[in-house]
Design a protein around this motif. Sequence first.
Motif, PDB file in Angstrom:
ATOM      1  N   GLU A  89       0.856  -1.181   0.000  1.00  0.00           N
ATOM      2  CA  GLU A  89       0.000   0.000   0.000  1.00  0.00           C
ATOM      3  C   GLU A  89       0.892   1.230   0.000  1.00  0.00           C
ATOM      4  OE1 GLU A  89      -3.739  -1.753   2.588  1.00  0.00           O
ATOM      5  OE2 GLU A  89      -2.158  -0.695   3.664  1.00  0.00           O
ATOM      6  N   ILE A  90       0.477   2.261  -0.736  1.00  0.00           N
ATOM      7  CA  ILE A  90       1.229   3.509  -0.745  1.00  0.00           C
ATOM      8  C   ILE A  90       0.299   4.670  -0.411  1.00  0.00           C
ATOM      9  CG2 ILE A  90       2.976   2.686  -2.376  1.00  0.00           C
ATOM     10  CD1 ILE A  90       1.571   4.455  -4.496  1.00  0.00           C
ATOM     11  N   ALA A  91       0.896   5.719   0.116  1.00  0.00           N
ATOM     12  CA  ALA A  91       0.170   6.957   0.409  1.00  0.00           C
ATOM     13  C   ALA A  91       1.007   8.106  -0.139  1.00  0.00           C
ATOM     14  CB  ALA A  91      -0.028   7.131   1.914  1.00  0.00           C
ATOM     15  N   TYR A  92       0.334   9.053  -0.768  1.00  0.00           N
ATOM     16  CA  TYR A  92       1.024  10.214  -1.324  1.00  0.00           C
ATOM     17  C   TYR A  92       1.156  11.280  -0.247  1.00  0.00           C
ATOM     18  CZ  TYR A  92       0.066   7.748  -5.617  1.00  0.00           C
ATOM     19  OH  TYR A  92       0.021   6.781  -6.591  1.00  0.00           O
ATOM     20  N   LEU A  93       2.372  11.784  -0.078  1.00  0.00           N
ATOM     21  CA  LEU A  93       2.692  12.770   0.943  1.00  0.00           C
ATOM     22  C   LEU A  93       3.020  14.107   0.278  1.00  0.00           C
ATOM     23  CD1 LEU A  93       4.981  10.505   3.173  1.00  0.00           C
ATOM     24  CD2 LEU A  93       2.505  10.856   3.344  1.00  0.00           C
TER      25      LEU A  93
END
Length: 97
Positions: free
Chosen positions: A43-47
């Motif tokens: 899973e990735i999250a954009y920061l």
Amino acid sequence: MAETEAEIKARKERERDELYALDISGVEWHCAPGTEEHEERVEIAYLPEGAVAMRSSLDHATVLRYTEAEWRAFVLGARDGEFDLKPMPHNGGLAAE
């Protein structure tokens, strides 16, 4: 004037410290389409500023964070086949004959 090696190292350490100091408790996590909720997946999250956080769907406590430059280098390397698996019996490939 170009940065010295020591200045580059110090800048990168500062960027990493700032990235890991971010509160990401409210970020939206994304995974590859077509994966099931119970399956292990990345899973990735954009920061902010193009940075990205990455975790396993089975281990939410361990989160890796990448600067925009690091993430870009990884994605370009993956697109170029840099991380392709060599077909082996343990990853679904056939044994060497």
